[in-house]
Design a protein around this motif. Sequence first.
Motif, PDB file in Angstrom:
ATOM      1  N   GLU A  10       0.904  -1.200   0.049  1.00  0.00           N
ATOM      2  CA  GLU A  10      -0.066  -0.063  -0.004  1.00  0.00           C
ATOM      3  C   GLU A  10       0.810   1.246   0.135  1.00  0.00           C
ATOM      4  O   GLU A  10       1.811   1.269   0.745  1.00  0.00           O
ATOM      5  N   VAL A  13       0.924   7.571   1.871  1.00  0.00           N
ATOM      6  CA  VAL A  13       0.254   8.803   1.623  1.00  0.00           C
ATOM      7  C   VAL A  13       0.344  10.007   2.596  1.00  0.00           C
ATOM      8  O   VAL A  13      -0.189   9.491   3.813  1.00  0.00           O
ATOM      9  N   SER A  15      -0.608  14.171   3.526  1.00  0.00           N
ATOM     10  CA  SER A  15      -1.340  15.148   3.009  1.00  0.00           C
ATOM     11  C   SER A  15      -0.406  16.586   3.547  1.00  0.00           C
ATOM     12  O   SER A  15      -0.044  16.658   4.834  1.00  0.00           O
ATOM     13  N   PRO A  40      -2.612  15.426  -1.199  1.00  0.00           N
ATOM     14  CA  PRO A  40      -1.901  14.193  -0.737  1.00  0.00           C
ATOM     15  C   PRO A  40      -0.696  13.857  -1.609  1.00  0.00           C
ATOM     16  O   PRO A  40      -0.815  14.183  -2.920  1.00  0.00           O
ATOM     17  N   VAL A  42       2.319  11.012  -2.372  1.00  0.00           N
ATOM     18  CA  VAL A  42       2.616   9.556  -2.186  1.00  0.00           C
ATOM     19  C   VAL A  42       4.222   9.516  -2.174  1.00  0.00           C
ATOM     20  O   VAL A  42       4.802   9.950  -3.015  1.00  0.00           O
ATOM     21  N   GLN A 105      -1.509   5.150 -11.287  1.00  0.00           N
ATOM     22  CA  GLN A 105      -1.006   5.422 -10.156  1.00  0.00           C
ATOM     23  C   GLN A 105      -1.225   7.123 -10.050  1.00  0.00           C
ATOM     24  O   GLN A 105      -1.620   7.837  -8.968  1.00  0.00           O
ATOM     25  N   GLU A 108      -5.013   7.981  -9.896  1.00  0.00           N
ATOM     26  CA  GLU A 108      -5.343   7.729  -8.659  1.00  0.00           C
ATOM     27  C   GLU A 108      -5.130   8.778  -7.745  1.00  0.00           C
ATOM     28  O   GLU A 108      -6.008   9.204  -6.625  1.00  0.00           O
ATOM     29  N   ASN A 109      -3.905   9.453  -7.536  1.00  0.00           N
ATOM     30  CA  ASN A 109      -3.630  10.661  -7.070  1.00  0.00           C
ATOM     31  C   ASN A 109      -4.466  11.895  -7.109  1.00  0.00           C
ATOM     32  O   ASN A 109      -4.786  12.722  -6.408  1.00  0.00           O
ATOM     33  N   ARG A 112      -7.426  11.338  -5.610  1.00  0.00           N
ATOM     34  CA  ARG A 112      -7.051  11.358  -3.878  1.00  0.00           C
ATOM     35  C   ARG A 112      -7.440  13.037  -3.572  1.00  0.00           C
ATOM     36  O   ARG A 112      -7.828  13.392  -2.536  1.00  0.00           O
ATOM     37  N   SER A 113      -6.852  13.769  -4.618  1.00  0.00           N
ATOM     38  CA  SER A 113      -6.865  15.242  -4.105  1.00  0.00           C
ATOM     39  C   SER A 113      -8.150  15.846  -4.317  1.00  0.00           C
ATOM     40  O   SER A 113      -8.636  16.546  -3.498  1.00  0.00           O
ATOM     41  N   ALA A 115     -10.752  14.014  -3.606  1.00  0.00           N
ATOM     42  CA  ALA A 115     -11.502  13.461  -2.286  1.00  0.00           C
ATOM     43  C   ALA A 115     -11.143  14.357  -1.238  1.00  0.00           C
ATOM     44  O   ALA A 115     -12.055  14.595  -0.469  1.00  0.00           O
ATOM     45  N   GLN A 116     -10.017  14.738  -1.079  1.00  0.00           N
ATOM     46  CA  GLN A 116      -9.472  15.556   0.051  1.00  0.00           C
ATOM     47  C   GLN A 116     -10.083  16.804   0.343  1.00  0.00           C
ATOM     48  O   GLN A 116     -10.137  17.634   1.252  1.00  0.00           O
TER      49      GLN A 116
END
Length: 239
Positions: A10, A13, A15, A40, A42, A105, A108-109, A112-113, A115-116
């Motif tokens: 996994e 990550v 933030s 976020p 990684v 990937q 996906e980042n 993530r951004s 969602a945050q």
Amino acid sequence: MSGGERRRREPLVVSREYVFLQDEGGGEAERSPELRLRIPEVLDSEYGMYVWPCAPVLAQYIWFHRASMTGKRVLEVGAGVSLPGIVAAKCGANVILSDSAVLPQCLENCFRSCAQNNLIEVPVIGLTWGEISPDLLALPPIDIILGSDVFYEPKDFEDVLVTVRFIMERNPSAEFWTTYQVRSANWSIESLLHKWHLRCLNIPLNTFNADGECLAGSKLPGRHSIQMMVITLKRSLTN
């Protein structure tokens, strides 16, 4: 696969917070005194997985001009962690985030951004520079293309501009807002701009309060030499 093996695979990550203040442009009639974002990152060696020095400079340019961003149709290319695109969306633009279709990937980042920062309806698509893909063909009208440090590998410079040129042919008034970190005096896009009939306007950093070593409450861009450019389509091939 054991639980321990899954945990090792996994991504780690973290933030980081970026804060854009009201007095950094945008006019007097602002709805909020500041903009706080969580981006976020990684902890990985992949290019698009963390914030590079160019990103806060481009984000600052967007924030400085936030009064004109509402309703603008914006595409960020090579978005990665998507700091500029997230700022544009928070300023009222209709944003699409994109990164290479072969780098899931990085896509996906982007998710993530979003969602945050409570931007769950921002589309994320795969666009590979230099390729005419179905997603590229299906793009809606675009006013502004964003690109932070997309001129990183010289071998990719022309592919980036081919993609930008293709979008601009469909959107002749579109502008490409991009930041570039100077890494070598021998690297230049000037000849490629001429080849693809594009013109470039260099924007001094001090004109949008981006000439400091620290922006948006971060330690970036540091002492790196960053250039801000607005690239547009030449109105005729003789210009």
